[in-house]
Design an enzyme around this catalytic site. Structure first.
Site, mmCIF file in Angstrom:
data_model
loop_
_atom_site.group_PDB
_atom_site.id
_atom_site.type_symbol
_atom_site.label_atom_id
_atom_site.label_comp_id
_atom_site.label_asym_id
_atom_site.label_seq_id
_atom_site.Cartn_x
_atom_site.Cartn_y
_atom_site.Cartn_z
ATOM 1 N N ASP A 54 -3.888 10.476 6.752
ATOM 2 C CA ASP A 54 -4.782 9.419 6.275
ATOM 3 C C ASP A 54 -6.247 9.829 6.407
ATOM 4 O OD1 ASP A 54 -3.625 6.820 5.445
ATOM 5 O OD2 ASP A 54 -2.612 6.910 7.360
ATOM 6 N N GLU A 79 -10.384 2.584 4.701
ATOM 7 C CA GLU A 79 -9.638 1.854 5.718
ATOM 8 C C GLU A 79 -9.689 2.528 7.080
ATOM 9 O OE1 GLU A 79 -5.147 0.027 6.349
ATOM 10 O OE2 GLU A 79 -5.496 1.521 4.811
ATOM 11 N N ASP A 153 -8.307 3.956 -0.225
ATOM 12 C CA ASP A 153 -7.181 3.824 0.709
ATOM 13 C C ASP A 153 -6.487 5.180 0.686
ATOM 14 O OD1 ASP A 153 -5.032 3.251 2.292
ATOM 15 O OD2 ASP A 153 -4.614 1.305 1.375
ATOM 16 N N ILE A 155 -3.981 6.718 2.250
ATOM 17 C CA ILE A 155 -2.526 6.696 2.076
ATOM 18 C C ILE A 155 -2.083 5.241 2.231
ATOM 19 C CG2 ILE A 155 -0.271 7.414 2.949
ATOM 20 C CD1 ILE A 155 -1.448 10.054 3.756
ATOM 21 N N ASP A 156 -1.815 4.598 1.093
ATOM 22 C CA ASP A 156 -1.354 3.215 1.122
ATOM 23 C C ASP A 156 0.151 3.210 1.362
ATOM 24 O OD1 ASP A 156 -1.882 0.349 0.715
ATOM 25 O OD2 ASP A 156 -0.530 0.580 -0.983
ATOM 26 N N THR A 158 1.461 3.204 4.629
ATOM 27 C CA THR A 158 1.588 4.203 5.698
ATOM 28 C C THR A 158 2.952 4.126 6.383
ATOM 29 O OG1 THR A 158 -0.787 3.939 6.076
ATOM 30 C CG2 THR A 158 0.430 5.145 7.742
ATOM 31 N N ASP A 318 -7.151 -1.821 -1.185
ATOM 32 C CA ASP A 318 -5.798 -1.878 -1.738
ATOM 33 C C ASP A 318 -5.805 -2.182 -3.236
ATOM 34 O OD1 ASP A 318 -4.253 -1.564 0.697
ATOM 35 O OD2 ASP A 318 -4.856 -3.602 1.235
#
Length: 401
Positions: A54, A79, A153, A155-156, A158, A318
């Site tokens: 991330d 994020e 974001d 890595i959405d 996670t 997001d």
């Protein structure tokens, strides 16, 4: 302006390479997980994680854009915190160094001296990536760089990334969970109006080679600025009789929806009242899926008409990327609560989500929550019809929730 979009696509592909590399070896992956600190947690989850992947992805995006477009890196919000604590209790601020050897040294501190893992990751981080799409060459639009803000974001979904399920079977093309639900989201918005202008959604895990077990991904993009609307799916929409434009096809999609009913994708945590109303509106065409980015992508891809979420646990990072792509297709993303409270007979505008101002009175990540929930859609006519049916099927006492 296609130069900035091209760089966003390149950096999203580099980010996808990092995400794939970090999943390649289980022993390496176990080193990458560190529980998020209080205040960084998404309240929807009992346990929330950030991973080195991330943070690496976010820092690579910032640094690459800053190098190519000085000043733009400072406009990026995301994020993840880039602070890690290793087993010795040392606090390390992770950043992308100019030389690969320096990045190795920094990663080695985070990974408690694991040199091989650090070298493997640094190689991917510093690897050059090119991205080609003929549609990009046709873009001739000048958007002032000083009005741009960027939500990332890295890595959405996670949790799905950490879990790593690779054998999930799709339902009518939609994955309920698994690595296919993981996305990398980069959304560009106008800092004066909050309107999303450019979006990149990279899906790193689309198909896996059964022999090598290596993954291939797919990237989607869109640009919507003034009179210019262009997106990556235009070349993939089959022409009917070779004459219809993409906008006409969107209208036809809407007509088909009117004839055959709606389809929607929802979160597994959606409220019972919303689910009950949706089943009355959509029948059996309600699908559950993980990841806000992935559910939005299902709408972009045309797998469903609507993504609806009534809670306040999605954030600007997001939604911004997919929102920009949907705008370029003639759709958008609106505030659900405001939609349920508006009177369409008075001709009120649809309450599009905006990205430039924090929520009044909120603190921490809640400043940037989509407080009224959201609906993502491909055509306004479709949305108006869906809302009319949804409101009719909602219990009156629940329309203000």
């Amino acid at each position: 302006m296609s130069d900035i979009l091209r760089e966003l696509l390149c950096v999203s592909e580099k980010a996808a390479n990092i995400a794939r590399a970090c999943r390649q070896q289980e022993a390496l992956f176990q080193l990458l997980i560190e529980e998020k600190k209080e205040g960084e947690k998404n309240k929807k989850f009992a346990v929330d994680f950030k991973t080195l992947a991330d943070v690496l992805v976010q820092e690579v995006i910032k640094q690459n854009l800053e190098n190519k477009f000085p000043g733009l890196g400072k406009k990026i919000s995301g994020e993840e915190s880039n602070e890690f604590t290793n087993d010795l209790g040392e606090k390390i601020i992770l950043r992308l160094c100019s030389a690969e050897a320096e990045t190795v040294e920094l990663l080695s501190k985070v990974l408690n001296g694991n040199k091989l893992a650090s070298e493997a990751l640094a190689k991917v981080v510093h690897q050059d990536v090119s991205f080609t799409d003929p549609a990009l060459d046709s873009i001739r639009v000048d958007i002032p760089q000083d009005i741009l803000g960027i939500w990332v974001d890295p890595i959405d979904s996670t949790y799905q990334y950490i879990k790593g399920s690779a054998d999930i079977k799709p339902n009518q093309g939609i994955f309920s969970c698994g690595l296919q639900c993981v996305t990398i989201l980069i959304g560009v918005y106008d800092i004066q109006t909050g309107t999303p202008l450019m979006g990149v959604v990279n899906q790193p895990f689309v198909s896996q080679d059964p022999n090598t077990l290596r993954w291939k991904g797919q990237c989607y993009w869109g640009l919507s600025y003034m009179e210019t609307n262009i997106h990556s799916l235009q070349l993939h929409i089959p022409e009917r009789n070779g004459t219809e434009t993409s906008s006409q096809l969107t209208e036809n999609t809407s007509s088909e929806a009117e004839a055959h009913g709606f389809s929607a994708v929802i979160s597994t945590s959606e409220k019972e009242t919303i689910k009950a109303a949706l089943f009355r509106v959509c029948g059996g065409s309600v699908f559950r899926a993980a990841g806000a980015g992935y559910k939005s992508l299902c709408v972009v891809q045309g797998l469903v008409d609507i993504y609806i979420f009534s809670e306040d646990t999605t954030f600007k990072w997001d939604s911004c990327a997919a929102h920009a792509i949907l705008r370029s297709m003639g759709g958008g993303m609106v505030d659900l609560k405001e939609c349920l409270e508006r009177n369409p007979e008075k001709g009120l505008n649809l309450p599009q989500l905006v990205y430039h101002v924090p929520n009044e009175g909120a603190s921490g990540v809640d400043q940037w929550a989509n407080k009224g929930g959201l609906i993502a859609y491909r055509s306004r006519r479709q949305l108006e019809m869906f809302l009319s049916l949804l409101i009719q099927n909602l219990v009156p006492a629940d329309t203000n929730t």
